[in-house]
Design an enzyme around this catalytic site. Structure first.
Site, PDB file in Angstrom:
ATOM      1  N   HIS A 209    -119.392  34.086 128.048  1.00  0.00           N
ATOM      2  CA  HIS A 209    -119.720  35.092 129.060  1.00  0.00           C
ATOM      3  C   HIS A 209    -119.451  34.507 130.448  1.00  0.00           C
ATOM      4  O   HIS A 209    -119.892  33.400 130.767  1.00  0.00           O
ATOM      5  CB  HIS A 209    -121.181  35.501 128.920  1.00  0.00           C
ATOM      6  CG  HIS A 209    -121.677  36.311 130.069  1.00  0.00           C
ATOM      7  ND1 HIS A 209    -120.963  37.374 130.589  1.00  0.00           N
ATOM      8  CD2 HIS A 209    -122.806  36.209 130.826  1.00  0.00           C
ATOM      9  CE1 HIS A 209    -121.629  37.885 131.598  1.00  0.00           C
ATOM     10  NE2 HIS A 209    -122.739  37.202 131.777  1.00  0.00           N
TER      11      HIS A 209
ATOM     12  N   ASN B 166    -119.065  38.801 137.478  1.00  0.00           N
ATOM     13  CA  ASN B 166    -119.788  38.909 136.210  1.00  0.00           C
ATOM     14  C   ASN B 166    -119.788  40.384 135.792  1.00  0.00           C
ATOM     15  O   ASN B 166    -120.423  41.215 136.430  1.00  0.00           O
ATOM     16  CB  ASN B 166    -121.213  38.384 136.429  1.00  0.00           C
ATOM     17  CG  ASN B 166    -122.101  38.520 135.199  1.00  0.00           C
ATOM     18  OD1 ASN B 166    -121.778  39.234 134.265  1.00  0.00           O
ATOM     19  ND2 ASN B 166    -123.229  37.831 135.227  1.00  0.00           N
TER      20      ASN B 166
ATOM     21  N   CYS C 250    -125.502  41.044 128.573  1.00  0.00           N
ATOM     22  CA  CYS C 250    -124.310  40.186 128.592  1.00  0.00           C
ATOM     23  C   CYS C 250    -123.974  39.618 127.217  1.00  0.00           C
ATOM     24  O   CYS C 250    -122.887  39.077 127.025  1.00  0.00           O
ATOM     25  CB  CYS C 250    -124.502  39.060 129.595  1.00  0.00           C
ATOM     26  SG  CYS C 250    -124.951  39.674 131.222  1.00  0.00           S
TER      27      CYS C 250
END
Ligand code: UT7
Length: 320
Positions: A245, A275, A111
């Site tokens: 993020h 996500n 990420c």
């Protein structure tokens, strides 16, 4: 000289899976998912590949930047879910968009990947090696998701985003990246899916200790932001946007609170995408760009955090 963002692009798969659909697969419900994560739906790649999404996002960014593909010196693709091990996705992007003068390679920093790739481009700029970079992040996390594990399948989505960075006159910003391999066990995916993979092994699925990751993010991201600001002698008030993020709305709200910043400086689109790992930051950059929310010269602080563990932050100026 400093790196400025001159164009963005993104791609989200056509198929949208809402929380009610997930509740048909595992014991969960829309209220729980929305309250604990902020996520309402996610795009899932049924037909699209990681490369296809990366190329679409890249084309959008190049067009938005108004440059010709030949001007690109460097392509870095951040991904943990490339379609194949070789060739790398960045070289596929290079081929498909005709960026024949570019050096191209992939990185996997989960990420944090997009932010670290931008930091690498900026370091190349500072060294005088390259002037125009295309940073792409693309993920097909649905292929690595155990759709019977409610701890993880509610979270992830697929998509891609890209940004064109240019070396422009202005202050050069230094980035910060940290890693903690001792905590690598908290978020793993041991191998890729294979046609003959024994289901019982489940090693090609993402496995996560959600609470550990949650605590890590809430503790480390505010520290990271402060370190980036201090290292660059930039005051918190000078930052127009914190582009983080997109993991969980509660994480981002907690980070904003710890920094004493209003939530409006922490835009979110995770409600629509879930996500998407490395792709989440450029997906949000592109949405903000296309809806006219950035102004030229604004300072954007980006921060990525996740598996590794890795966490990385940097300041970029908006250049359009
Ligand atoms: O990119 C980085 C990747 N990862 C992350 O960012 C993940 C960070 N962590 C998180 O976002 C959160 O930890 C989760 C959303 C994964 C979980 O939220 P939580 O508030 O930490 O929930 P929990 O694991 O503490 O579980 C609370 C309760 C438990 O029930 P009991 O023991 O209190 O009766 C769980 O069994 O909720 C239950 N639960 C669920 N219930 C409905 C866990 N998952 C679900 C679910 N639906 N999907």
């Amino acid at each position: 000289m400093s790196a400025v963002i001159c164009g963005t692009g993104s791609y989200a798969p056509e198929y949208i899976m809402d929380n009610d659909r997930i509740a048909e697969l595992v014991e969960t419900n829309d209220d729980w998912i929305r309250e604990r994560t902020g996520i309402r739906r996610r795009h899932i790649a049924k037909t699209e590949t990681t490369t296809f999404m990366a190329v679409e996002a890249a084309k959008g960014a190049v067009e938005n930047a108004g440059i010709s593909p030949e001007e690109i010196d460097l392509i870095i693709t951040a991904t943990l879910s490339s379609d194949v091990i070789l060739p790398c996705t960045a070289c596929e992007v290079q081929k498909e968009i005709g960026a024949k003068n570019a050096a191209a390679f992939d990185i996997n920093a989960a990420c944090s990947g997009f932010v670290i790739a931008c930091n690498m481009a900026e370091a190349f700029f500072a060294a005088g090696q390259y002037r125009t970079a295309l940073i792409v992040a693309a993920e097909s996390l649905s292929r690595l998701t155990d759709w019977s594990d409610r701890n993880t399948c509610i979270l992830f989505g697929d998509g891609a985003g890209a940004a064109v960075l240019k070396n422009a006159p202005g202050k050069h910003f230094l980035s910060v990246t940290h890693s903690d391999g001792e905590k690598g066990w908290t978020l793993t995916c041991k191998s890729r899916p294979a046609a003959d993979a024994e289901k019982s092994l489940r090693e090609h699925f993402i496995d996560m200790n959600g609470q550990e990751i949650f605590k890590f993010a809430v503790r480390k991201v505010p520290e990271l932001v402060k370190e980036v600001l201090q290292k660059n002698a930039v005051d918190q008030e000078e930052i127009a946007w914190y582009i983080m993020h997109q993991a969980n709305s509660r994480i981002l709200e907690a980070v904003a609170k710890r920094l004493g910043e209003p939530a409006m400086k922490f835009p979110m689109n995770l409600q629509h995408y879930g996500n998407t790992s490395s792709a989440s930051i450029p997906l949000l950059l592109d949405e903000m760009n296309r809806t006219g929310r950035f102004s030229k010269g604004e300072k954007i602080l980006m921060a990525g955090f996740g598996a590794g563990l890795t966490w990385s932050g940097s300041i970029l100026a908006w250049g359009i």
